[in-house]
Design a protein around this motif. Sequence first.
Motif, PDB file in Angstrom:
ATOM      1  N   ASP A 294      -5.366   9.350   1.528  1.00 29.82           N
ATOM      2  CA  ASP A 294      -5.001   7.963   1.197  1.00 29.82           C
ATOM      3  C   ASP A 294      -4.601   7.185   2.448  1.00 29.82           C
ATOM      4  O   ASP A 294      -4.935   6.010   2.596  1.00 29.82           O
ATOM      5  CB  ASP A 294      -3.861   7.953   0.177  1.00 29.82           C
ATOM      6  CG  ASP A 294      -4.328   8.447  -1.190  1.00 29.82           C
ATOM      7  OD1 ASP A 294      -5.359   7.951  -1.676  1.00 29.82           O
ATOM      8  OD2 ASP A 294      -3.671   9.340  -1.739  1.00 29.82           O
ATOM      9  N   VAL A 295      -3.877   7.862   3.352  1.00 30.81           N
ATOM     10  CA  VAL A 295      -3.495   7.191   4.594  1.00 30.81           C
ATOM     11  C   VAL A 295      -4.734   6.854   5.416  1.00 30.81           C
ATOM     12  O   VAL A 295      -4.836   5.779   6.017  1.00 30.81           O
ATOM     13  CB  VAL A 295      -2.514   8.056   5.399  1.00 30.81           C
ATOM     14  CG1 VAL A 295      -2.279   7.455   6.786  1.00 30.81           C
ATOM     15  CG2 VAL A 295      -1.183   8.175   4.664  1.00 30.81           C
ATOM     16  N   ALA A 296      -5.711   7.743   5.446  1.00 31.61           N
ATOM     17  CA  ALA A 296      -6.954   7.464   6.164  1.00 31.61           C
ATOM     18  C   ALA A 296      -7.691   6.281   5.549  1.00 31.61           C
ATOM     19  O   ALA A 296      -8.271   5.440   6.257  1.00 31.61           O
ATOM     20  CB  ALA A 296      -7.836   8.712   6.166  1.00 31.61           C
ATOM     21  N   ALA A 297      -7.685   6.190   4.198  1.00 28.34           N
ATOM     22  CA  ALA A 297      -8.336   5.050   3.537  1.00 28.34           C
ATOM     23  C   ALA A 297      -7.595   3.746   3.855  1.00 28.34           C
ATOM     24  O   ALA A 297      -8.224   2.696   4.101  1.00 28.34           O
ATOM     25  CB  ALA A 297      -8.376   5.299   2.029  1.00 28.34           C
ATOM     26  N   ILE A 298      -6.255   3.837   3.854  1.00 26.91           N
ATOM     27  CA  ILE A 298      -5.477   2.633   4.201  1.00 26.91           C
ATOM     28  C   ILE A 298      -5.749   2.221   5.641  1.00 26.91           C
ATOM     29  O   ILE A 298      -5.855   1.037   5.969  1.00 26.91           O
ATOM     30  CB  ILE A 298      -3.975   2.897   3.957  1.00 26.91           C
ATOM     31  CG1 ILE A 298      -3.705   3.119   2.474  1.00 26.91           C
ATOM     32  CG2 ILE A 298      -3.143   1.725   4.473  1.00 26.91           C
ATOM     33  CD1 ILE A 298      -2.270   3.537   2.168  1.00 26.91           C
ATOM     34  N   TRP A 299      -5.868   3.230   6.538  1.00 26.67           N
ATOM     35  CA  TRP A 299      -6.155   2.929   7.946  1.00 26.67           C
ATOM     36  C   TRP A 299      -7.514   2.228   8.092  1.00 26.67           C
ATOM     37  O   TRP A 299      -7.652   1.273   8.852  1.00 26.67           O
ATOM     38  CB  TRP A 299      -6.128   4.221   8.752  1.00 26.67           C
ATOM     39  CG  TRP A 299      -6.646   4.059  10.165  1.00 26.67           C
ATOM     40  CD1 TRP A 299      -7.811   4.534  10.654  1.00 26.67           C
ATOM     41  CD2 TRP A 299      -6.014   3.362  11.238  1.00 26.67           C
ATOM     42  NE1 TRP A 299      -7.965   4.196  11.972  1.00 26.67           N
ATOM     43  CE2 TRP A 299      -6.856   3.464  12.359  1.00 26.67           C
ATOM     44  CE3 TRP A 299      -4.808   2.679  11.372  1.00 26.67           C
ATOM     45  CZ2 TRP A 299      -6.547   2.915  13.584  1.00 26.67           C
ATOM     46  CZ3 TRP A 299      -4.491   2.129  12.599  1.00 26.67           C
ATOM     47  CH2 TRP A 299      -5.362   2.239  13.685  1.00 26.67           C
ATOM     48  N   ALA A 300      -8.512   2.696   7.349  1.00 27.98           N
ATOM     49  CA  ALA A 300      -9.821   2.046   7.396  1.00 27.98           C
ATOM     50  C   ALA A 300      -9.733   0.595   6.897  1.00 27.98           C
ATOM     51  O   ALA A 300     -10.326  -0.332   7.481  1.00 27.98           O
ATOM     52  CB  ALA A 300     -10.826   2.847   6.565  1.00 27.98           C
TER      53      ALA A 300
ATOM     54  N   ALA B  42       0.825  -1.210   0.000  1.00 26.69           N
ATOM     55  CA  ALA B  42       0.000   0.000   0.000  1.00 26.69           C
ATOM     56  C   ALA B  42       0.859   1.259   0.000  1.00 26.69           C
ATOM     57  O   ALA B  42       0.528   2.273  -0.653  1.00 26.69           O
ATOM     58  CB  ALA B  42      -0.928  -0.012   1.216  1.00 26.69           C
ATOM     59  N   LYS B  43       1.975   1.220   0.716  1.00 24.25           N
ATOM     60  CA  LYS B  43       2.877   2.381   0.737  1.00 24.25           C
ATOM     61  C   LYS B  43       3.487   2.618  -0.634  1.00 24.25           C
ATOM     62  O   LYS B  43       3.616   3.775  -1.086  1.00 24.25           O
ATOM     63  CB  LYS B  43       3.965   2.151   1.779  1.00 24.25           C
ATOM     64  CG  LYS B  43       4.853   3.367   2.004  1.00 24.25           C
ATOM     65  CD  LYS B  43       5.811   3.123   3.158  1.00 24.25           C
ATOM     66  CE  LYS B  43       6.668   4.368   3.439  1.00 24.25           C
ATOM     67  NZ  LYS B  43       7.588   4.159   4.568  1.00 24.25           N
ATOM     68  N   GLN B  44       3.844   1.542  -1.327  1.00 30.15           N
ATOM     69  CA  GLN B  44       4.386   1.693  -2.669  1.00 30.15           C
ATOM     70  C   GLN B  44       3.342   2.274  -3.620  1.00 30.15           C
ATOM     71  O   GLN B  44       3.644   3.157  -4.445  1.00 30.15           O
ATOM     72  CB  GLN B  44       4.891   0.334  -3.183  1.00 30.15           C
ATOM     73  CG  GLN B  44       6.000  -0.281  -2.352  1.00 30.15           C
ATOM     74  CD  GLN B  44       7.222   0.605  -2.261  1.00 30.15           C
ATOM     75  OE1 GLN B  44       7.663   1.206  -3.252  1.00 30.15           O
ATOM     76  NE2 GLN B  44       7.778   0.732  -1.057  1.00 30.15           N
ATOM     77  N   VAL B  45       2.110   1.800  -3.506  1.00 26.16           N
ATOM     78  CA  VAL B  45       1.039   2.326  -4.359  1.00 26.16           C
ATOM     79  C   VAL B  45       0.789   3.801  -4.073  1.00 26.16           C
ATOM     80  O   VAL B  45       0.572   4.625  -4.989  1.00 26.16           O
ATOM     81  CB  VAL B  45      -0.247   1.488  -4.159  1.00 26.16           C
ATOM     82  CG1 VAL B  45      -1.432   2.121  -4.871  1.00 26.16           C
ATOM     83  CG2 VAL B  45      -0.038   0.068  -4.675  1.00 26.16           C
ATOM     84  N   LEU B  46       0.827   4.157  -2.754  1.00 28.24           N
ATOM     85  CA  LEU B  46       0.619   5.555  -2.392  1.00 28.24           C
ATOM     86  C   LEU B  46       1.704   6.439  -2.995  1.00 28.24           C
ATOM     87  O   LEU B  46       1.429   7.539  -3.522  1.00 28.24           O
ATOM     88  CB  LEU B  46       0.594   5.688  -0.870  1.00 28.24           C
ATOM     89  CG  LEU B  46       0.459   7.104  -0.305  1.00 28.24           C
ATOM     90  CD1 LEU B  46      -0.827   7.761  -0.798  1.00 28.24           C
ATOM     91  CD2 LEU B  46       0.497   7.071   1.217  1.00 28.24           C
ATOM     92  N   ARG B  47       2.925   6.015  -2.939  1.00 24.99           N
ATOM     93  CA  ARG B  47       4.017   6.788  -3.523  1.00 24.99           C
ATOM     94  C   ARG B  47       3.816   6.967  -5.026  1.00 24.99           C
ATOM     95  O   ARG B  47       4.028   8.051  -5.584  1.00 24.99           O
ATOM     96  CB  ARG B  47       5.354   6.104  -3.243  1.00 24.99           C
ATOM     97  CG  ARG B  47       5.819   6.244  -1.802  1.00 24.99           C
ATOM     98  CD  ARG B  47       7.166   5.563  -1.615  1.00 24.99           C
ATOM     99  NE  ARG B  47       7.654   5.743  -0.249  1.00 24.99           N
ATOM    100  CZ  ARG B  47       8.807   5.216   0.199  1.00 24.99           C
ATOM    101  NH1 ARG B  47       9.568   4.491  -0.623  1.00 24.99           N
ATOM    102  NH2 ARG B  47       9.191   5.442   1.446  1.00 24.99           N
TER     103      ARG B  47
END
Length: 454
Positions: A138-144, A30-35
């Motif tokens: 995006d971080v909030a969506a990943i957290w959910a 997910a971090k790679q996708v966010l970047r």
Amino acid sequence: MSLRLRVVVAIAVLLLSGSIVGTALAGWQAKQVLREELAAALAGGRQTVTGAFASLARSDDPSRDLGRLVGSFDGNRHLRAALLDSRGRLVRQSHPLPADSAPDWFAALFHPGESRLALPVPAPANGVFVLTPLAANDVAAIWAEFIDLAAVLSLSLVLGSGLVWLTVGQALRPLSDYSAAFLRIGSGDYSAKVREAGPSELVRLGRGVNDMAGRLAAMQATTQRLEEQLRTLQDEERADLARDLHDEIGPHLFAVNVDAAMARRLIGEGRAEEALKQVESIQAAVGHTQRLVRDILGRLRPTELIELGLKAAIDELVAFWSARQPGIAFSVQVPDDEALPLADEIRETVYRVIQEALNNAVRHGRPGGIEVVVSRLHGGDILARVSDDGAPSGKPDGAGFGLRGMRERVAGAGGRLTVGRGQNGGGWTVAARLSPFPRADAHEPASLVQVSGA
């Protein structure tokens, strides 16, 4: 810790470890996708700003167009645009999409770092146009998604552990019965049985427990029967000894006592010649008594078997009965010990079988002839056979303890005992077949007696 709990804990640890590794891998992806998304958004924003800068020189109001350019980024979830004057003061900035909240520690894990883009505004306007990537949404969506994944994994862990607990408990339930059965068997209760249920491995274990209990019960019954036979045989031997002492040795000792008293009286009267005859009578009675004692000792413990060998012991045994039963014709075919080497246990067994068979034949069969044969068969086994031509009616001594004793002795040496009618339907034949050396499994209880016709 019980076996059931150990299995559940091991599987729970395995599931938890897999969940942690899977979650960490998913977070890294997910971090790679966010970047990549932020980099793509920044590249798109740069292209938009560069295109707007190209038409800025033809604008009649550059400030207005720059304001509109900043406003075009309102509601963008990935970028925030800001216009700075030549002194670095903020002129205007966009209003990105409101971001949902996520824990600071979680946001720090996915923070992409400083990668904002500053583009100088071309003439006639002045200043700097700044594009800043935003990861909060995006971080909030990943957290959910992480919360949902953690909930699913936790539920799976709990349900999986519970299912394993029930399954293992159901599968291992027979072990409690096996444990109770082993305790009963260990305390000597061989009637304990277990229900053969559960997985195939435990079914085989239960079958083995029941078979073991059955074999131990059979061995216990055999041991009890042998103890009873031993006590009965001891009683019979004591009765035989008592009868011999009473009928044979007792009268001779009484005669010795009478002769000694007579000799004393005759010597006192000076009748030396008559006293000498009484002394000679005493010597004869003592010699006869000594022979009787040797015969009794020979029956109790065949010293000839130990000192002289099997052939000499059997010859002595036949001579004993031949002297007492002169009307019986004995035929003995026993090779020398050098030609037929045997282990001590096998020699003792052969001798005892022949001894008991001769006793039965002489006492119960009223035979005219008895044949004793010891030979080696083609397969290497030893055959010991006693045949008589006695009365054809009646049964062998199988219902008594003599034949049972032979059976157990031969079975204990790993051999086979057969009893059947003699030739032409007359008398009986007792035959024992043994290996010249006892086998390691020779002492298992077995019913090796066969009674059949010739």
